[in-house]
Write an enzyme that holds these catalytic residues in place. Structure first.
Site, short mmCIF file in Angstrom:
data_model
loop_
_atom_site.label_atom_id
_atom_site.label_comp_id
_atom_site.label_asym_id
_atom_site.label_seq_id
_atom_site.Cartn_x
_atom_site.Cartn_y
_atom_site.Cartn_z
N HIS A 86 -2.11 4.88 16.45
CA HIS A 86 -0.93 4.00 16.51
C HIS A 86 -0.13 4.31 17.77
O HIS A 86 0.48 5.38 17.89
CB HIS A 86 -0.05 4.19 15.28
CG HIS A 86 1.09 3.21 15.20
ND1 HIS A 86 1.07 2.14 14.33
CD2 HIS A 86 2.25 3.11 15.88
CE1 HIS A 86 2.18 1.44 14.47
NE2 HIS A 86 2.92 2.01 15.43
N HIS A 126 2.03 2.30 21.45
CA HIS A 126 2.57 1.10 22.11
C HIS A 126 2.43 1.28 23.62
O HIS A 126 3.35 1.74 24.30
CB HIS A 126 4.04 0.88 21.72
CG HIS A 126 4.22 0.49 20.30
ND1 HIS A 126 4.29 -0.83 19.89
CD2 HIS A 126 4.30 1.23 19.17
CE1 HIS A 126 4.44 -0.88 18.58
NE2 HIS A 126 4.44 0.36 18.11
N GLN A 168 6.38 -8.30 17.59
CA GLN A 168 7.48 -7.33 17.51
C GLN A 168 8.74 -7.93 16.88
O GLN A 168 9.45 -7.27 16.12
CB GLN A 168 7.81 -6.83 18.91
CG GLN A 168 9.06 -5.96 19.03
CD GLN A 168 8.87 -4.56 18.51
OE1 GLN A 168 8.23 -3.74 19.15
NE2 GLN A 168 9.41 -4.26 17.35
N HIS A 183 2.85 -2.80 11.04
CA HIS A 183 4.06 -2.00 10.89
C HIS A 183 4.65 -2.40 9.54
O HIS A 183 5.04 -3.55 9.34
CB HIS A 183 5.06 -2.33 11.98
CG HIS A 183 4.73 -1.80 13.33
ND1 HIS A 183 3.57 -2.12 13.99
CD2 HIS A 183 5.42 -0.96 14.16
CE1 HIS A 183 3.56 -1.51 15.17
NE2 HIS A 183 4.67 -0.80 15.30
N GLU A 234 8.96 0.20 7.80
CA GLU A 234 9.54 1.23 8.67
C GLU A 234 11.06 1.20 8.46
O GLU A 234 11.83 0.71 9.29
CB GLU A 234 9.18 0.98 10.13
CG GLU A 234 9.56 2.13 11.04
CD GLU A 234 9.22 1.87 12.50
OE1 GLU A 234 9.49 2.75 13.32
OE2 GLU A 234 8.69 0.79 12.83
N ASP A 267 2.60 6.97 18.59
CA ASP A 267 3.54 5.85 18.54
C ASP A 267 4.18 5.57 19.89
O ASP A 267 4.00 4.50 20.46
CB ASP A 267 4.61 6.08 17.46
CG ASP A 267 5.33 4.80 17.05
OD1 ASP A 267 4.95 3.72 17.52
OD2 ASP A 267 6.26 4.88 16.23
#
Length: 427
Positions: free
Chosen positions: A57, A59, A152, A210, A213, A309
């Protein structure tokens, strides 16, 4: 003749004194004292040889963008999302590619040879998608990059996001992503899960969302994700990332949730560095640290991987691409200090995420790809304790990175001149 032999290796499962023979980018033998002649020989000297680290995971579209357009003053998740929204109009494909390639260099040097990166698809230009597809092709000789189409700003909340996501998949993005807890309502979040799972099922793709969270114990989209995974026959192809609300859920509800996840074949990804940094921000004391229930998930038979992450981006100003740092933090936060539990933390940055990503030929058996890391450690627990030096990183049978062994020379009267941080192999 073999291309490369690693002699006197210790493997993560505890086997010692083994040689690993490599030919044409594949492991062809793992046995004591290989008699074969090789073009190149590396003496592991009893040190740990492992398959490469895998980050389940990340970005990469945001990495190394720290301070652009400004610094996250509060350090919170929501300010980070707002900052990313400010930065997106200023992004260029060239800058995205340059930062991602720089990070991939860091990764390879750390023995991190496979990354699943979420890429934002809410910008209709899809600049980040184009950039990371270019990066994926460029780094393929050294690193496997798997991309997730990630809305996102919410696939229903953000205008055009669903069409953008489909376009990204058409361009070659590998996995369907989502963020149901960021939709405007719980109902919209549940609907987004349904839409995205059906899209993945129709295209034969994996899903990585996701999910929850949040510190809100009533954020329960993982239940919906498991339901649709089971309904659509997506067993083994669906992952819930973060799952931090589970940290705050009551035990009775979790006792029902975990069997549902297992039945649906849903895996979990925790992100220890980021989860404990961003969660619990509304608490005084006692303060929740937010990471999901890793030991309980494992005990229920649910695969759990750790992800990095973020590295130096709007959400997190630290990080170095070191998955042993991630495992080290996960071990401490989850209080996984038993021998088997610590080894499970090593698995959470190696074999488990490799299975979640569906990596072909991952492992240390004959026939597997010759992707290996030689660590300055005697076993997985010591590797985590020391965040062990990567003495050699091997990709397709070729050494692609080396780091000198870590030593310290002392000048103390009456004391040894050199320090050795290792201990004898564990029983």
């Amino acid at each position: 003749m073999l291309d490369l032999v690693l002699r006197n290796c210790t493997l993560p499962d505890g086997r010692q004194g083994l040689d690993i023979g490599i030919r044409d980018g594949r492991i062809v033998a793992v046995e004591p004292v290989l008699p074969a002649v090789a073009h190149s020989v590396v003496d592991a000297a009893g040190q740990l040889v492992t398959p490469p680290f895998v980050d389940a995971h990340f970005h990469m579209d945001a990495t190394l963008s720290y301070g652009q357009p400004r610094v996250n003053q509060s350090g919170t998740l929501l300010e980070g999302i707002a900052l990313w929204g400010e930065l997106k109009p200023e992004l260029t494909q060239e800058a995205l590619v340059e930062r991602a390639l720089r990070y991939c260099d860091w990764a390879v040097a750390k023995g991190l040879l496979a990354i699943r990166s979420h890429v934002d698809v809410c910008d209709p230009r899809l600049l980040a998608v184009e950039a990371l597809l270019e990066v994926k092709e460029k780094v393929q000789p050294w690193l496997d990059l798997q991309l997730v189409a990630f809305p996102q700003d919410g696939v229903l909340r953000s205008p055009g996001a669903l069409d953008n996501l489909k376009r990204a998949l058409d361009m070659g993005v590998d996995v369907v992503g989502g963020i149901p807890h960021f939709e405007r309502t719980m109902a919209d979040g549940a609907e987004s899960v349904r839409i995205l799972c059906e899209l993945a099922a129709g295209r034969g793709l994996r899903v990585d969302m996701h999910c929850d969270e949040s510190d809100d114990p009533l954020s329960r989209h993982i239940e919906t994700l498991a339901f649709h995974a089971h309904r659509l026959g997506l067993h083994g192809r669906v992952t819930g990332s973060h799952l931090t609300s589970m940290h705050s859920m009551d035990n009775y509800y979790v006792s029902k949730l975990l069997p549902l996840m297992r039945e649906a074949g849903v895996a979990a990804i925790a992100n220890p560095l980021i989860n404990i940094t961003l969660q619990g921000r509304h608490d005084s004391y006692p303060k929740r640290r937010g990471m999901t229930r890793v030991p309980e998930l494992l005990a229920a038979g649910i695969p759990v991987a750790f992800g990095h992450d973020c590295v130096m981006d709007p959400w997190y100003s630290l990080g170095s691409g070191d998955m042993l740092e991630v495992a080290h933090m996960g071990l401490h936060v989850a209080q996984m200090t038993g021998q088997d539990a610590m080894r499970a933390c090593f698995q959470a940055v190696t074999a488990t995420p490799a299975a979640i990503l569906g990596l072909e030929g991952y492992g240390l058996e004959p026939g597997c790809r010759a992707d290996l890391v030689l660590l300055q450690a005697r076993d997985p627990v010591e590797a985590i304790r020391l965040r062990a030096t990567r003495l050699a990183v091997i990709r397709n049978g070729h050494i692609v990175a080396r780091t000198p062994a870590t030593t310290a020379s002392l000048d103390l009267p009456g004391r040894p001149k050199n320090v050795d941080w290792q201990l004898p192999p564990r029983a």
